[in-house]
Design a protein around this motif. Structure first.
Motif, PDB file in Angstrom:
ATOM      1  N   GLU A 163       0.816  -1.204   0.000  1.00 30.67           N
ATOM      2  CA  GLU A 163       0.000   0.000   0.000  1.00 30.67           C
ATOM      3  C   GLU A 163       0.859   1.267   0.000  1.00 30.67           C
ATOM      4  N   SER A 164       2.155   1.132  -0.017  1.00 25.17           N
ATOM      5  CA  SER A 164       3.032   2.295   0.145  1.00 25.17           C
ATOM      6  C   SER A 164       3.655   2.714  -1.171  1.00 25.17           C
ATOM      7  N   ILE A 165       4.484   3.739  -1.047  1.00 26.41           N
ATOM      8  CA  ILE A 165       5.239   4.240  -2.192  1.00 26.41           C
ATOM      9  C   ILE A 165       6.244   3.219  -2.706  1.00 26.41           C
ATOM     10  N   LEU A 166       6.544   2.219  -1.903  1.00 33.30           N
ATOM     11  CA  LEU A 166       7.716   1.406  -2.167  1.00 33.30           C
ATOM     12  C   LEU A 166       7.583   0.535  -3.403  1.00 33.30           C
ATOM     13  N   PHE A 167       6.353   0.261  -3.831  1.00 33.57           N
ATOM     14  CA  PHE A 167       6.205  -0.544  -5.032  1.00 33.57           C
ATOM     15  C   PHE A 167       6.589   0.233  -6.291  1.00 33.57           C
ATOM     16  N   ASP A 168       6.480   1.557  -6.240  1.00 35.40           N
ATOM     17  CA  ASP A 168       6.781   2.347  -7.442  1.00 35.40           C
ATOM     18  C   ASP A 168       7.910   3.340  -7.199  1.00 35.40           C
ATOM     19  N   ILE A 169       8.786   3.011  -6.246  1.00 31.26           N
ATOM     20  CA  ILE A 169       9.868   3.934  -5.909  1.00 31.26           C
ATOM     21  C   ILE A 169      10.789   4.187  -7.109  1.00 31.26           C
ATOM     22  N   GLY A 170      11.051   3.152  -7.896  1.00 28.93           N
ATOM     23  CA  GLY A 170      11.902   3.317  -9.065  1.00 28.93           C
ATOM     24  C   GLY A 170      11.295   4.262 -10.071  1.00 28.93           C
ATOM     25  N   ILE A 195      11.607   7.838  -8.938  1.00 25.40           N
ATOM     26  CA  ILE A 195      12.969   8.353  -9.125  1.00 25.40           C
ATOM     27  C   ILE A 195      13.195   8.741 -10.581  1.00 25.40           C
ATOM     28  N   LEU A 196      12.734   7.916 -11.507  1.00 24.91           N
ATOM     29  CA  LEU A 196      12.905   8.214 -12.934  1.00 24.91           C
ATOM     30  C   LEU A 196      12.124   9.457 -13.337  1.00 24.91           C
ATOM     31  N   GLU A 197      10.873   9.547 -12.881  1.00 21.74           N
ATOM     32  CA  GLU A 197      10.031  10.677 -13.270  1.00 21.74           C
ATOM     33  C   GLU A 197      10.595  11.997 -12.763  1.00 21.74           C
ATOM     34  N   ALA A 198      11.156  11.975 -11.557  1.00 27.91           N
ATOM     35  CA  ALA A 198      11.697  13.204 -10.961  1.00 27.91           C
ATOM     36  C   ALA A 198      13.168  13.425 -11.305  1.00 27.91           C
ATOM     37  N   HIS A 199      13.760  12.510 -12.055  1.00 26.68           N
ATOM     38  CA  HIS A 199      15.184  12.598 -12.429  1.00 26.68           C
ATOM     39  C   HIS A 199      16.079  12.645 -11.184  1.00 26.68           C
ATOM     40  N   LEU A 248      15.962  10.491   0.383  1.00 23.72           N
ATOM     41  CA  LEU A 248      14.887  10.142   1.315  1.00 23.72           C
ATOM     42  C   LEU A 248      13.970  11.334   1.562  1.00 23.72           C
ATOM     43  N   THR A 249      14.553  12.516   1.687  1.00 21.34           N
ATOM     44  CA  THR A 249      13.754  13.718   1.922  1.00 21.34           C
ATOM     45  C   THR A 249      12.848  14.008   0.739  1.00 21.34           C
ATOM     46  N   GLN A 250      13.394  13.880  -0.466  1.00 26.39           N
ATOM     47  CA  GLN A 250      12.593  14.126  -1.673  1.00 26.39           C
ATOM     48  C   GLN A 250      11.461  13.111  -1.789  1.00 26.39           C
ATOM     49  N   LEU A 251      11.756  11.846  -1.529  1.00 27.14           N
ATOM     50  CA  LEU A 251      10.716  10.819  -1.609  1.00 27.14           C
ATOM     51  C   LEU A 251       9.632  11.043  -0.562  1.00 27.14           C
ATOM     52  N   PHE A 252      10.018  11.571   0.583  1.00 21.92           N
ATOM     53  CA  PHE A 252       9.056  11.782   1.665  1.00 21.92           C
ATOM     54  C   PHE A 252       8.063  12.897   1.327  1.00 21.92           C
ATOM     55  N   THR A 253       8.420  13.735   0.367  1.00 21.07           N
ATOM     56  CA  THR A 253       7.516  14.820  -0.027  1.00 21.07           C
ATOM     57  C   THR A 253       6.461  14.371  -1.030  1.00 21.07           C
ATOM     58  N   THR A 254       6.572  13.155  -1.548  1.00 25.26           N
ATOM     59  CA  THR A 254       5.611  12.677  -2.549  1.00 25.26           C
ATOM     60  C   THR A 254       4.270  12.373  -1.896  1.00 25.26           C
ATOM     61  N   GLU A 255       3.238  12.369  -2.707  1.00 26.42           N
ATOM     62  CA  GLU A 255       1.874  12.196  -2.206  1.00 26.42           C
ATOM     63  C   GLU A 255       1.689  10.878  -1.470  1.00 26.42           C
ATOM     64  N   THR A 256       2.237   9.786  -2.020  1.00 26.17           N
ATOM     65  CA  THR A 256       2.017   8.465  -1.425  1.00 26.17           C
ATOM     66  C   THR A 256       2.770   8.276  -0.115  1.00 26.17           C
ATOM     67  N   ALA A 257       3.737   9.170   0.183  1.00 26.39           N
ATOM     68  CA  ALA A 257       4.480   9.045   1.439  1.00 26.39           C
ATOM     69  C   ALA A 257       3.727   9.629   2.620  1.00 26.39           C
ATOM     70  N   LYS A 258       2.618  10.302   2.361  1.00 28.57           N
ATOM     71  CA  LYS A 258       1.885  10.959   3.444  1.00 28.57           C
ATOM     72  C   LYS A 258       1.233   9.972   4.402  1.00 28.57           C
ATOM     73  N   GLN A 259       1.155   8.702   4.005  1.00 32.09           N
ATOM     74  CA  GLN A 259       0.555   7.704   4.887  1.00 32.09           C
ATOM     75  C   GLN A 259       1.440   7.412   6.099  1.00 32.09           C
ATOM     76  N   PHE A 303      18.289  -2.495 -15.572  1.00 34.81           N
ATOM     77  CA  PHE A 303      18.225  -1.433 -14.570  1.00 34.81           C
ATOM     78  C   PHE A 303      19.368  -0.440 -14.764  1.00 34.81           C
ATOM     79  N   ALA A 304      20.578  -0.943 -14.969  1.00 30.49           N
ATOM     80  CA  ALA A 304      21.735  -0.060 -15.159  1.00 30.49           C
ATOM     81  C   ALA A 304      21.570   0.793 -16.412  1.00 30.49           C
ATOM     82  N   THR A 305      21.048   0.202 -17.466  1.00 30.53           N
ATOM     83  CA  THR A 305      20.846   0.937 -18.718  1.00 30.53           C
ATOM     84  C   THR A 305      19.831   2.059 -18.538  1.00 30.53           C
ATOM     85  N   LYS A 306      18.785   1.787 -17.778  1.00 30.25           N
ATOM     86  CA  LYS A 306      17.708   2.758 -17.601  1.00 30.25           C
ATOM     87  C   LYS A 306      18.095   3.864 -16.611  1.00 30.25           C
ATOM     88  N   PHE A 307      18.756   3.498 -15.514  1.00 25.29           N
ATOM     89  CA  PHE A 307      19.033   4.465 -14.450  1.00 25.29           C
ATOM     90  C   PHE A 307      20.412   5.113 -14.574  1.00 25.29           C
TER      91      PHE A 307
END
Length: 735
Positions: free
Chosen positions: A10-17, A20-24, A147-158, A336-340
């Motif tokens: 139910e958390s951000i963790l399923f789409d954390i990758g 990261i890509l969307e926010a560069h 971690l700080t940037q991820l914590f500001t995302t909508e799904t981290a508010k839980q 993963f290496a090619t994409k990130f």
């Protein structure tokens, strides 16, 4: 502490990758820091009969003062790197620490390459399990900014707090790593002997006995409960777990959240001098980053544990059942290496790991199992230890890991490590170091420290000012003048040097720009040389040439630490070889090479050398008599291939007193004074030509004193560092 359970799904963790890509934020992910810790057995093997666990290697600072070496349970030696975001820097420091440790071993001490100690292998009925040594641990810290940037995302508010969010992120990472421990033991399993059955071969006997309770990682409450339960047990099995989430020191309830992750599931590669290859360090960084963004179902952790034990218990000489899964996993990592991280060299590391899978006989555990089966593990261990020691001490003049830095900086890093000080580079070239203890710090350059006052540099840069200051102190200097104008210079030349040898040099320039004429020269030669010196500096120094041996005194805190006799570049005849061949023979010395990379410089064969020989009715094809010394230059310049001889014990004490008086006059706390002394055994007399100062400098290389052509080596780097830190402590006390 009442901790709410959060379902990972139910958390951000399923789409954390994807976040990261969307926010560069790939660079923030790459800024994950790693610290490596090697656990080693330093043993003494007597007459090939028994292994005795040894005390701390000699010459290293005590445990309480050490930054990089600690003593663990059973007197194991723990070699600990700093935290780095760059895996290349981790490997550089690992190589340096390995070399320093081996250099400080006693005459009979070796680093035992296996988890099974020698005394256990030699027992009539071996029954001791593998020791907690020959292991490599990794500590990981995620970037606070990420971690700080991820914590500001909508799904981290839980999450009710940043600490709770950090706990969830680190737990997610731990679950992923646990799910893929079989990948790590496949590549890094290298403790193949199973005790007590000496014939039982496993991929990693030490990993096979790990305690792996996957239920403790189902959620963070379960993890805390497991830790508290283990704390109440006299000998908790949990200490054998491969992975821990660590809090800030003293924060047993994790109120500040997880601070770092500890991974302890890697065997040192015994047949590799540093225990790990550079590409394996890169692979580990990529593996951990991949598992930050990867998705794992916590319900399947038990299956992961079964895979881990299955691979750990495999016979490495047989095809592995894990091979298809490992191949598929490497492909996922490649994508993963090619994409990130498309602009990194992670692909090279993956290529090498893929080669191991394609040919499993390349795996370290397979090679070890085959080799020790032929010679026996004890004998094989001795062979590997000796080989690794030869590699780690193969460059006595350089420090492995930092051979791209100047020799001076390499010396200072080595001494800092031995003294237990942290070090870090302050610039891109690596020529400025900050050294730190628990209480103080100091900054050094390859040739400069903070010992001297700023005014000293200005005085030394002005030849006339320095000569006048020394003259007031009744110290002899060569007569001469400084000039910026050719017309004025020619007038002074005719008045003072028309009938004597002369030295012409830029006031601030390399010593190689100095031109020495041992006999009188005409106006045309003077003009040419003067103009060439002007190419280096606007001010030119012209002084009398004075024949004689040059003696170089190194000063620190009103003490003379070393004295060198400097001799111009030369060869000695054997009655058969010509001068060119004698030069080649003298250059055939491991100590000689490029300036800054070797302590002695390769003797060049140049047009200037040929011209100097011609002045003495010689050439490169001349065959000198046996024992005849042939000079190739009039300059006693070590940077041009000259020789240096340590003569500290030979020079009369009166010259040391004179040099210290000069240093006091100039208020110079660190540097060198060079002077011509007709007879170093006769006491100094304050009369003309008894001792003539030819050079004073504050920025001096320590390499000639550390590695002279002949004589005692003086480890100045250690003394300089100790002086800097003792002075800092004194200044604080005075304040």
């Amino acid at each position: 502490m009442d901790m709410k359970k959060y379902e990972v799904g139910e958390s951000i963790l399923f789409d954390i990758g994807q976040k990261i890509l969307e926010a560069h934020w790939q660079d923030l992910l790459a800024n994950t820091s790693l610290r490596f810790e090697k656990v080693l057995d330093v043993v003494t093997v007597h007459q090939q009969k028994q292994g005795i666990q040894n005390v701390r290697p000699k010459n290293l600072a005590p445990k309480a003062q050490q930054a990089y070496f600690q003593t663990g349970a059973g007197q194991t030696q723990h070699l600990i790197t700093d935290f780095f975001t760059d895996s290349t820097k981790i490997y550089q420091q690992l190589k340096a620490l390995d070399s320093i440790l081996v250099r400080n071993l006693g005459p009979e001490q070796i680093i035992w390459p296996f988890s099974n100690r020698p005394q256990d292998l030699l027992a009539d009925e071996p029954s001791v399990p593998p020791n907690e040594a020959a292991q490599l641990g990794v500590r990981l810290v995620l970037s606070d900014e990420l971690l700080t940037q991820l914590f500001t995302t909508e799904t981290a508010k839980q999450y009710p707090s940043f600490a709770a969010f950090k706990n969830a992120i680190y737990l997610h990472l731990a679950q992923n790593i646990i799910s893929n421990l079989d990948i790590l033991v496949y590549f890094f399993g290298a403790a193949p002997i199973a005790m007590p059955e000496a014939s039982g071969v496993k991929r990693s006997a030490i990993q096979a006995k790990r305690f792996l309770n996957c239920n403790m990682f189902q959620d963070f409450d379960s993890y805390l409960l497991s830790l508290r339960k283990a704390a109440s047990e006299p000998q908790p099995k949990l200490l054998q777990a491969p992975l821990f989430l660590r809090p800030q020191k003293g924060d047993l309830d994790y109120r500040q959240g997880v601070q770092y992750l500890d991974l302890q599931v890697l065997d040192i590669q015994p047949n590799v001098a540093d225990g790990v290859f550079d590409y394996q360090v890169q692979f580990l960084k990529l593996f951990l980053l991949f598992n930050v963004v990867h998705t794992t179902d916590p319900e399947k952790l038990t299956t992961a544990a079964q895979r881990f034990y299955q691979v750990a218990n495999e016979d490495p000489t047989q095809p592995s059942q894990a091979r298809p899964r490992v191949t598929a996993y490497l492909q996922e990592m490649r994508e993963f290496a090619t994409k990130f991280f498309p602009k990194t060299d992670y692909q090279t590391a993956l290529d090498k790991m893929t080669q191991v899978v394609a040919n499993e006989t390349q795996a370290p555990t397979a090679q070890l199992a085959l080799e020790f089966a032929q010679s026996g593990l004890f004998q094989f261990g001795q062979q590997l230890a000796a080989k690794n020691q030869r590699i780690l001490t193969g460059e006595p003049y350089q420090l492995r890991g930092y051979t791209d830095k100047s020799l001076e900086i390499q010396q200072f890093i080595g001494s800092a490590i031995e003294l237990g000080l942290n070090y870090r580079f302050l610039d891109g070239t690596g020529e400025f170091l900050q050294l730190r203890s628990q209480q103080q710090s100091a900054i050094i350059n390859a040739r400069i420290t903070a010992k001297n006052p700023l005014i000293l540099q200005a005085i030394l840069a002005d030849q006339q000012a320095m000569n006048n200051l020394l003259g007031f102190a009744q110290v002899a200097v060569p007569k001469g003048f400084v000039a910026t104008d050719l017309t004025v210079a020619k007038s002074l030349f005719h008045a003072e040097f028309e009938k004597s040898g002369v030295v012409i040099a830029p006031q601030n320039g390399p010593k190689t720009a100095q031109q020495v004429f041992t006999t009188p020269i005409d106006e045309h030669t003077f003009t040419t040389s003067f103009l060439e010196a002007l190419d280096y500096d606007d001010t030119v120094v012209v002084k009398a040439f004075i024949p004689g041996s040059v003696y170089d005194f190194y000063i620190l805190d009103q003490r003379i630490l070393a004295i060198l006799e400097q001799v111009p570049v030369n060869v000695v005849g054997d009655g058969q070889s010509d001068i060119e061949s004698l030069i080649d023979q003298k250059n055939d010395d491991d100590r000689r090479g490029r300036l800054g990379q070797r302590p002695l410089v390769t003797i060049p064969k140049t047009a200037a050398t040929a011209a100097f020989l011609a002045q003495h009715q010689q050439n490169y094809q001349t065959i000198p008599d046996r024992g005849e010394q042939v000079f190739l230059s009039a300059i006693a310049d070590l940077a041009a291939g000259g020789d240096s001889f340590d003569v500290y014990e030979e020079v009369d004490q009166s010259y040391q007193k004179l040099v210290l008086r000069i240093a006091q006059t100039l208020n110079m706390q660190q540097g060198h004074v060079a002077m011509i002394i007709p007879n170093i055994y006769a006491p100094y007399q304050p009369q003309p030509n008894s001792a003539i100062v030819t050079d004073v400098a504050a920025a001096v290389s320590i390499i000639p004193y550390s590695f002279p052509f002949a004589g005692n080596q003086r480890k100045l780097s250690q003394v300089i560092i100790q002086s800097l830190f003792s002075n800092s402590a004194k200044e604080r006390a005075d304040d």
